[in-house]
Design a protein around this motif. Structure first.
Motif, PDB file in Angstrom:
ATOM      1  N   GLN A  84       2.765 -57.338  -3.104  1.00  0.00           N
ATOM      2  CA  GLN A  84       2.592 -56.739  -1.717  1.00  0.00           C
ATOM      3  C   GLN A  84       1.378 -56.064  -1.756  1.00  0.00           C
ATOM      4  O   GLN A  84       0.573 -56.068  -0.765  1.00  0.00           O
ATOM      5  N   VAL A  85       1.040 -55.305  -2.965  1.00  0.00           N
ATOM      6  CA  VAL A  85      -0.328 -54.598  -2.989  1.00  0.00           C
ATOM      7  C   VAL A  85      -1.430 -55.726  -2.844  1.00  0.00           C
ATOM      8  O   VAL A  85      -2.458 -55.311  -2.075  1.00  0.00           O
ATOM      9  N   LEU A  86      -1.398 -56.659  -3.528  1.00  0.00           N
ATOM     10  CA  LEU A  86      -2.360 -57.778  -3.585  1.00  0.00           C
ATOM     11  C   LEU A  86      -2.539 -58.574  -2.238  1.00  0.00           C
ATOM     12  O   LEU A  86      -3.650 -58.580  -1.771  1.00  0.00           O
ATOM     13  N   TYR A  87      -1.650 -58.556  -1.653  1.00  0.00           N
ATOM     14  CA  TYR A  87      -1.402 -59.167  -0.214  1.00  0.00           C
ATOM     15  C   TYR A  87      -2.284 -58.390   0.728  1.00  0.00           C
ATOM     16  O   TYR A  87      -2.875 -58.925   1.741  1.00  0.00           O
ATOM     17  N   ARG A  88      -2.085 -56.789   0.587  1.00  0.00           N
ATOM     18  CA  ARG A  88      -2.600 -56.137   1.443  1.00  0.00           C
ATOM     19  C   ARG A  88      -4.121 -55.726   1.485  1.00  0.00           C
ATOM     20  O   ARG A  88      -4.914 -55.474   2.232  1.00  0.00           O
ATOM     21  N   LYS A  89      -4.258 -55.761   0.144  1.00  0.00           N
ATOM     22  CA  LYS A  89      -5.865 -55.441  -0.162  1.00  0.00           C
ATOM     23  C   LYS A  89      -6.661 -56.353  -0.679  1.00  0.00           C
ATOM     24  O   LYS A  89      -8.012 -56.320  -0.463  1.00  0.00           O
ATOM     25  N   TRP A  90      -6.408 -57.475  -0.952  1.00  0.00           N
ATOM     26  CA  TRP A  90      -7.226 -58.761  -1.311  1.00  0.00           C
ATOM     27  C   TRP A  90      -7.079 -59.987  -0.502  1.00  0.00           C
ATOM     28  O   TRP A  90      -5.972 -60.616  -0.576  1.00  0.00           O
ATOM     29  N   GLU A  91      -8.251 -60.194   0.346  1.00  0.00           N
ATOM     30  CA  GLU A  91      -8.035 -61.361   1.090  1.00  0.00           C
ATOM     31  C   GLU A  91      -7.855 -62.619   0.647  1.00  0.00           C
ATOM     32  O   GLU A  91      -7.066 -63.337   1.429  1.00  0.00           O
ATOM     33  N   LYS A  92      -8.422 -62.954  -0.575  1.00  0.00           N
ATOM     34  CA  LYS A  92      -8.307 -64.171  -1.085  1.00  0.00           C
ATOM     35  C   LYS A  92      -6.695 -64.423  -1.492  1.00  0.00           C
ATOM     36  O   LYS A  92      -6.244 -65.741  -1.171  1.00  0.00           O
ATOM     37  N   PHE A  93      -6.236 -63.452  -1.943  1.00  0.00           N
ATOM     38  CA  PHE A  93      -4.715 -63.680  -2.212  1.00  0.00           C
ATOM     39  C   PHE A  93      -3.872 -63.714  -1.211  1.00  0.00           C
ATOM     40  O   PHE A  93      -3.002 -64.604  -1.303  1.00  0.00           O
ATOM     41  N   LYS A  94      -4.266 -63.002  -0.075  1.00  0.00           N
ATOM     42  CA  LYS A  94      -3.324 -63.265   1.155  1.00  0.00           C
ATOM     43  C   LYS A  94      -3.581 -64.606   1.811  1.00  0.00           C
ATOM     44  O   LYS A  94      -2.641 -65.299   2.151  1.00  0.00           O
ATOM     45  N   SER A  95      -4.861 -65.123   1.539  1.00  0.00           N
ATOM     46  CA  SER A  95      -4.964 -66.669   2.307  1.00  0.00           C
ATOM     47  C   SER A  95      -4.213 -67.631   1.449  1.00  0.00           C
ATOM     48  O   SER A  95      -3.743 -68.530   1.859  1.00  0.00           O
ATOM     49  N   LEU A  96      -4.352 -67.200   0.111  1.00  0.00           N
ATOM     50  CA  LEU A  96      -3.374 -68.339  -0.947  1.00  0.00           C
ATOM     51  C   LEU A  96      -2.071 -68.025  -0.648  1.00  0.00           C
ATOM     52  O   LEU A  96      -1.243 -69.104  -0.679  1.00  0.00           O
ATOM     53  N   VAL A  97      -1.604 -66.954  -0.332  1.00  0.00           N
ATOM     54  CA  VAL A  97      -0.014 -66.690  -0.194  1.00  0.00           C
ATOM     55  C   VAL A  97       0.123 -67.536   1.169  1.00  0.00           C
ATOM     56  O   VAL A  97       1.262 -68.120   1.119  1.00  0.00           O
TER      57      VAL A  97
END
Length: 82
Positions: free
Chosen positions: A10-23
């Motif tokens: 959840q922290v990475l999803y909120r803070k890191w745009e590349k992780f969010k796009s991969l998810v």
């Protein structure tokens, strides 16, 4: 792996745009904080049981919490039940 999923996703999803796009590309479900707290509490309680078969109990609790994550997740655009 489960610790990373429940504690840091959840922290990475909120803070890191590349992780969010991969998810979002793979359609992964991100747990809420209450799911992470529940898995940690269940793990702590199960570790207090002095039995060799506790891992089946942990596995059952994990599946129930994971189903809860799929039904009520953080990234709502990937929700299983709308």
């Amino acid at each position: 792996m489960f610790g990373f999923y429940f504690l840091f996703s959840q922290v990475l999803y909120r803070k890191w745009e590349k992780f969010k796009s991969l998810v979002d590309v793979f359609g992964l479900q991100i747990p809420k904080i209450k799911h992470s707290v529940a898995i940690m509490l269940c793990t702590g309680l199960i570790l207090l049981i002095p039995d060799m078969r506790i891992w089946e109990l942990w596995e059952a609790m994990f599946v129930i919490i994971l189903l809860w994550v799929f039904m009520e997740l953080y990234n709502t655009e990937e929700q299983l039940m709308a």
